[in-house]
Structures are given as C-alpha cells and as structure tokens.
Design a protein around this motif. Structure first.
Motif, PDB file in Angstrom:
ATOM      1  N   UNK A  45     106.357  55.527  13.746  1.00  0.00           N
ATOM      2  CA  UNK A  45     106.628  55.391  15.180  1.00  0.00           C
ATOM      3  C   UNK A  45     107.421  56.583  15.709  1.00  0.00           C
ATOM      4  N   UNK A  46     108.419  57.009  14.973  1.00  0.00           N
ATOM      5  CA  UNK A  46     109.249  58.135  15.401  1.00  0.00           C
ATOM      6  C   UNK A  46     108.444  59.434  15.461  1.00  0.00           C
ATOM      7  N   UNK A  47     107.662  59.697  14.420  1.00  0.00           N
ATOM      8  CA  UNK A  47     106.879  60.942  14.378  1.00  0.00           C
ATOM      9  C   UNK A  47     105.854  60.983  15.499  1.00  0.00           C
ATOM     10  N   UNK A  48     105.123  59.892  15.691  1.00  0.00           N
ATOM     11  CA  UNK A  48     104.099  59.861  16.749  1.00  0.00           C
ATOM     12  C   UNK A  48     104.746  59.964  18.123  1.00  0.00           C
ATOM     13  N   UNK A  49     105.890  59.324  18.310  1.00  0.00           N
ATOM     14  CA  UNK A  49     106.598  59.416  19.589  1.00  0.00           C
ATOM     15  C   UNK A  49     106.981  60.863  19.884  1.00  0.00           C
ATOM     16  N   UNK A  50     107.503  61.571  18.908  1.00  0.00           N
ATOM     17  CA  UNK A  50     107.906  62.965  19.119  1.00  0.00           C
ATOM     18  C   UNK A  50     106.690  63.870  19.352  1.00  0.00           C
ATOM     19  N   UNK A  51     105.606  63.637  18.606  1.00  0.00           N
ATOM     20  CA  UNK A  51     104.396  64.442  18.813  1.00  0.00           C
ATOM     21  C   UNK A  51     103.826  64.203  20.202  1.00  0.00           C
ATOM     22  N   UNK A  52     103.914  62.967  20.680  1.00  0.00           N
ATOM     23  CA  UNK A  52     103.353  62.628  21.987  1.00  0.00           C
ATOM     24  C   UNK A  52     104.067  63.342  23.130  1.00  0.00           C
ATOM     25  N   UNK A  53     105.278  63.760  22.915  1.00  0.00           N
ATOM     26  CA  UNK A  53     105.992  64.497  23.962  1.00  0.00           C
ATOM     27  C   UNK A  53     105.420  65.895  24.158  1.00  0.00           C
ATOM     28  N   UNK A  54     104.688  66.396  23.162  1.00  0.00           N
ATOM     29  CA  UNK A  54     104.104  67.735  23.243  1.00  0.00           C
ATOM     30  C   UNK A  54     102.591  67.678  23.408  1.00  0.00           C
ATOM     31  N   UNK A  55     101.931  66.836  22.631  1.00  0.00           N
ATOM     32  CA  UNK A  55     100.470  66.706  22.684  1.00  0.00           C
ATOM     33  C   UNK A  55     100.160  65.419  23.442  1.00  0.00           C
ATOM     34  N   UNK A  56      99.740  65.536  24.684  1.00  0.00           N
ATOM     35  CA  UNK A  56      99.558  64.357  25.514  1.00  0.00           C
ATOM     36  C   UNK A  56      98.172  63.754  25.417  1.00  0.00           C
ATOM     37  N   UNK A  57      97.210  64.475  24.925  1.00  0.00           N
ATOM     38  CA  UNK A  57      95.854  63.945  24.788  1.00  0.00           C
ATOM     39  C   UNK A  57      95.826  62.956  23.630  1.00  0.00           C
ATOM     40  N   UNK A  90     103.435  53.777  19.739  1.00  0.00           N
ATOM     41  CA  UNK A  90     104.225  54.991  20.008  1.00  0.00           C
ATOM     42  C   UNK A  90     103.586  55.845  21.089  1.00  0.00           C
ATOM     43  N   UNK A  91     102.265  55.951  21.084  1.00  0.00           N
ATOM     44  CA  UNK A  91     101.570  56.776  22.067  1.00  0.00           C
ATOM     45  C   UNK A  91     101.687  56.188  23.468  1.00  0.00           C
ATOM     46  N   UNK A  92     101.465  54.903  23.591  1.00  0.00           N
ATOM     47  CA  UNK A  92     101.446  54.301  24.926  1.00  0.00           C
ATOM     48  C   UNK A  92     102.827  54.261  25.567  1.00  0.00           C
ATOM     49  N   UNK A  93     103.852  54.053  24.775  1.00  0.00           N
ATOM     50  CA  UNK A  93     105.196  53.904  25.345  1.00  0.00           C
ATOM     51  C   UNK A  93     105.783  55.220  25.845  1.00  0.00           C
ATOM     52  N   UNK A  97     106.888  59.380  29.988  1.00  0.00           N
ATOM     53  CA  UNK A  97     108.078  60.233  30.043  1.00  0.00           C
ATOM     54  C   UNK A  97     107.830  61.679  29.651  1.00  0.00           C
ATOM     55  N   UNK A  98     106.635  61.999  29.213  1.00  0.00           N
ATOM     56  CA  UNK A  98     106.397  63.382  28.805  1.00  0.00           C
ATOM     57  C   UNK A  98     106.046  64.253  30.002  1.00  0.00           C
TER      58      UNK A  98
END
Length: 160
Positions: A45-57, A90-93, A97-98
């Motif tokens: 969850x933590x890793x995907x959350x952090x990646x989602x802040x940069x890669x939005x697709x 993680x992606x949806x939440x 905010x990104x």
C-alpha cells in the motif's frame, strides 16, 4: 512528453526482465526476514501510494508494479486477487491529491470558481484529509476481509 518517457521505461522494463528478478529476489528477502501478510500488505500500500503521486496513469502504474508484486506475493502464497485489491486501494485513494493528475487542475479550476483566492494549498488542504480517511477505511475493510477469511470474489482463495 511524460507518457513517452514512461512508455520507454516500461518497454525497457519488459525487455530486460528486471521485473521477474526483482519479484524473485524480493520474495526471498521477505521470506528470509520472516515478514508476514499484514506487514507485506501495508508495504505494498505504501509503495503504490508513493508511486501514484508521480505516475498518475492507472494502466501505466499497473504495468510497472503488476509484473513485480503479483509474482512476488504469489511466491509468498498470497493470491493475485489480493495484490490487485491492494493496488486498487492505494491507487484510488491518492488520485485526488496528486498534482500530476489532469483532474487536479480541473478541480482547482472548479474550486477557484467559487473561491477566487484558492490555490494549490487550499485544494490540497481540502483533499488530503479525505484521501487519508479513504485510505485508512479501505485498508481496514481489506484487513477485515482477510482476518475473517471472507473471499474477495467467487472462487478466490483466502491467504493464511
């Protein structure tokens, strides 16, 4: 331009087979460390959350993390359905905010329509608590399903 760079990265990622190497070595490392299901789940969850802040697709992000996390967790006897559920949580939440998301700019425009002085900080202060609350609630619901052995769908095994 950003999607071109992402597509090149994904192509090299697939061509080199580094995903499989990371998955096998990561599973071995987690198994040697004695890391159990809940800790692995929170780490994903933590890793995907952090990646989602940069890669939005969503599709580009899944193409990046799917080939690594699915086999890694399968080697730890965690079904792929659980990996997909963790990814979706993680992606949806964190989509709201990104600042890399095109919808962030659109939401800022709508906010400024009703509050002219609003800026990125105002939008962030309104969406971060919501995103964090959703992340906590969805994570707790996931753990309730896991702890009580409720399958995520028909025929889906529950990891022990």
């Amino acid at each position: 331009m950003l999607f071109f760079a992402i597509s090149q990265f994904l192509a090299y990622f697939k061509w080199t087979g580094i995903g499989e190497i990371i998955a096998v070595n990561g599973a071995g490392l987690l198994r040697a460390a004695g890391v159990s299901g809940p800790v692995v789940f929170l780490g994903i969850l933590l890793v995907v959350t952090l990646i989602n802040l940069v890669v939005t697709s969503g599709s580009a992000q899944w193409a990046l993390v799917g080939p690594v996390f699915v086999p890694m967790l399968m080697l730890l006897d965690i079904p792929p359905e659980y990996t997909q559920a963790l990814y979706r949580i993680a992606d949806s939440c964190t989509n709201a905010i990104t600042p890399m998301s095109p919808y962030f700019v659109m939401a800022l425009g709508f906010l400024q329509r009703y509050r002219r002085s609003a800026g990125i900080g105002t939008l962030a202060s309104m969406t971060i608590p919501l995103a964090f609350t959703l992340l906590v609630v969805w994570t707790l619901l996931f753990f309730v399903f896991w702890w009580f052995g409720v399958p995520l769908g028909p025929g889906v095994p529950v990891p022990s």
